[in-house]
Motif scaffolding. Structure first.
Motif, mmCIF file in Angstrom:
data_model
loop_
_atom_site.group_PDB
_atom_site.id
_atom_site.type_symbol
_atom_site.label_atom_id
_atom_site.label_comp_id
_atom_site.label_asym_id
_atom_site.label_seq_id
_atom_site.Cartn_x
_atom_site.Cartn_y
_atom_site.Cartn_z
ATOM 1 N N VAL A 9 0.878 -1.169 0.000
ATOM 2 C CA VAL A 9 0.000 0.000 0.000
ATOM 3 C C VAL A 9 0.909 1.211 0.000
ATOM 4 O O VAL A 9 1.861 1.294 0.791
ATOM 5 N N LEU A 10 0.651 2.157 -0.883
ATOM 6 C CA LEU A 10 1.533 3.304 -1.085
ATOM 7 C C LEU A 10 0.815 4.607 -0.755
ATOM 8 O O LEU A 10 -0.248 4.907 -1.305
ATOM 9 N N ALA A 11 1.402 5.396 0.160
ATOM 10 C CA ALA A 11 0.838 6.690 0.538
ATOM 11 C C ALA A 11 1.782 7.813 0.135
ATOM 12 O O ALA A 11 2.888 7.937 0.665
ATOM 13 N N GLU A 12 1.354 8.621 -0.821
ATOM 14 C CA GLU A 12 2.141 9.754 -1.321
ATOM 15 C C GLU A 12 1.141 10.748 -1.925
ATOM 16 O O GLU A 12 0.341 10.382 -2.782
ATOM 17 N N ASP A 13 1.180 12.008 -1.478
ATOM 18 C CA ASP A 13 0.151 12.954 -1.931
ATOM 19 C C ASP A 13 0.416 13.499 -3.332
ATOM 20 O O ASP A 13 -0.499 13.989 -3.983
ATOM 21 N N SER A 14 1.664 13.407 -3.817
ATOM 22 C CA SER A 14 1.954 13.847 -5.184
ATOM 23 C C SER A 14 1.502 12.755 -6.161
ATOM 24 O O SER A 14 2.052 11.644 -6.159
ATOM 25 N N VAL A 15 0.517 13.071 -6.971
ATOM 26 C CA VAL A 15 -0.024 12.082 -7.914
ATOM 27 C C VAL A 15 1.044 11.609 -8.897
ATOM 28 O O VAL A 15 1.140 10.420 -9.208
ATOM 29 N N VAL A 16 1.860 12.532 -9.364
ATOM 30 C CA VAL A 16 2.903 12.184 -10.329
ATOM 31 C C VAL A 16 3.895 11.206 -9.715
ATOM 32 O O VAL A 16 4.229 10.169 -10.318
ATOM 33 N N LEU A 17 4.379 11.517 -8.517
ATOM 34 C CA LEU A 17 5.338 10.636 -7.852
ATOM 35 C C LEU A 17 4.691 9.306 -7.496
ATOM 36 O O LEU A 17 5.302 8.242 -7.664
ATOM 37 N N ARG A 18 3.453 9.360 -7.052
ATOM 38 C CA ARG A 18 2.754 8.128 -6.673
ATOM 39 C C ARG A 18 2.588 7.204 -7.875
ATOM 40 O O ARG A 18 2.867 6.008 -7.798
ATOM 41 N N VAL A 56 5.102 4.912 3.243
ATOM 42 C CA VAL A 56 4.437 6.125 3.728
ATOM 43 C C VAL A 56 5.339 7.359 3.668
ATOM 44 O O VAL A 56 6.451 7.347 4.213
ATOM 45 N N ASP A 57 4.844 8.422 3.030
ATOM 46 C CA ASP A 57 5.539 9.707 3.060
ATOM 47 C C ASP A 57 5.252 10.352 4.417
ATOM 48 O O ASP A 57 4.099 10.415 4.850
ATOM 49 N N ILE A 58 6.296 10.806 5.117
ATOM 50 C CA ILE A 58 6.113 11.380 6.449
ATOM 51 C C ILE A 58 5.242 12.636 6.411
ATOM 52 O O ILE A 58 4.377 12.831 7.264
ATOM 53 N N ARG A 70 2.383 9.855 12.039
ATOM 54 C CA ARG A 70 1.337 9.503 13.002
ATOM 55 C C ARG A 70 0.498 8.341 12.483
ATOM 56 O O ARG A 70 0.119 7.453 13.237
ATOM 57 N N ALA A 71 0.241 8.338 11.178
ATOM 58 C CA ALA A 71 -0.493 7.226 10.582
ATOM 59 C C ALA A 71 0.324 5.938 10.663
ATOM 60 O O ALA A 71 -0.215 4.860 10.937
ATOM 61 N N ALA A 72 1.640 6.048 10.436
ATOM 62 C CA ALA A 72 2.514 4.877 10.505
ATOM 63 C C ALA A 72 2.515 4.277 11.907
ATOM 64 O O ALA A 72 2.468 3.058 12.077
ATOM 65 N N VAL A 73 2.579 5.139 12.924
ATOM 66 C CA VAL A 73 2.540 4.668 14.318
ATOM 67 C C VAL A 73 1.217 3.971 14.606
ATOM 68 O O VAL A 73 1.167 2.944 15.288
ATOM 69 N N GLU A 74 0.128 4.526 14.044
ATOM 70 C CA GLU A 74 -1.187 3.913 14.256
ATOM 71 C C GLU A 74 -1.288 2.564 13.559
ATOM 72 O O GLU A 74 -1.857 1.608 14.101
ATOM 73 N N LEU A 85 7.498 1.169 5.797
ATOM 74 C CA LEU A 85 8.675 1.868 5.301
ATOM 75 C C LEU A 85 8.272 3.318 5.053
ATOM 76 O O LEU A 85 7.449 3.596 4.183
ATOM 77 N N VAL A 86 8.809 4.226 5.864
ATOM 78 C CA VAL A 86 8.516 5.649 5.685
ATOM 79 C C VAL A 86 9.661 6.308 4.942
ATOM 80 O O VAL A 86 10.800 5.837 4.984
ATOM 81 N N PHE A 87 9.344 7.395 4.232
ATOM 82 C CA PHE A 87 10.394 8.114 3.540
ATOM 83 C C PHE A 87 10.161 9.612 3.673
ATOM 84 O O PHE A 87 9.040 10.073 3.876
#
Length: 222
Positions: A9-18, A56-58, A70-74, A85-87
């Motif tokens: 599962v990939l979390a990144e708010d930039s659509v292009v990068l995602r 997950v993008d921090i 915070r989402a990663a900790v949850e 894996l956060v970046f």
């Protein structure tokens, strides 16, 4: 035939990068089973898909400060079996320590420039999904400098090098290659680290992870 592809599962708010990361992971044998642009969407995707690992993008909307961590900790609290894996674009030692507070197994933290190095990124994903640790060398260096654990100060320069490489997720064989020494020498240095940190042999303990945590635990906020 059982599908052995790594589920991500990939979390990144930039659509292009995602979109680019989805394509990249797909060509490297991974299956992106969910994407998210916000922390709530990430939590929902992980809950629904139960992936092998969440990337997950921090910094995520709306404030772009610590929503991702915070989402990663949850996620860690809700579904400890899911690797994380956060970046980030910058070294954030306080956030790294926060994520690692409950254990380093199945945790990774990479700088975005490292994510761009495809082989390293995918290798880190697999290590984290398997319950290992993958910390960016720059993050490890910063945390080592800030560590106050008494055991760190008693380490020899070579033992510190071995510990740093452990934190990055290297095996004994890999450490031997990097340092150009024998595996037996690495085992000797690792044993010395364990002894200086008071980590006794135990079938149920991962001493490598505990050794890493021994200096990370007191590095937060530096």
């Amino acid at each position: 035939m059982i599908d052995s592809r790594l589920r991500v599962v990939l979390a990144e708010d930039s659509v292009v990068l995602r979109d680019g990361m989805v394509e990249l992971l797909g060509t490297r044998g991974c299956e992106v089973v969910g994407t998210a642009g916000t922390a709530p969407d990430l939590l929902a995707a992980v809950s629904e898909q139960r992936p092998d690992v969440a990337v997950v993008d921090i910094r995520m909307p709306p404030t772009h400060t610590d929503e991702g961590i915070r989402a990663a900790v949850e996620i860690r609290a809700r579904t400890p079996e899911v690797g994380i894996l956060v970046f980030s674009q910058h070294v954030e030692t306080a956030w790294a320590s926060r994520l690692l507070a409950d254990g380093a197994a199945g945790i990774g933290y990479l700088l975005k420039e490292r994510v761009a190095r495809t082989s390293e990124f995918v290798s880190a994903l697999h290590r984290v999904a398997a319950g290992g640790t993958a910390l960016d060398p720059e993050i490890v260096t910063r945390l080592m400098r800030g560590g106050r654990h008494h055991g760190v100060g008693s380490l020899t320069p070579r033992e510190r090098e071995v510990l740093e490489l452990m934190a990055q997720g290297h095996s004994n064989r890999s450490i031997a290659t990097v340092l150009m020494v024998s595996e037996r020498a690495v085992e000797k240095h690792a044993a010395a680290v364990f002894t200086k940190f008071g980590l006794r042999a135990c079938d149920t303990d991962n001493r490598r992870v505990k050794a890493v945590l021994a200096y990370l635990a007191e590095s937060g906020g530096r």
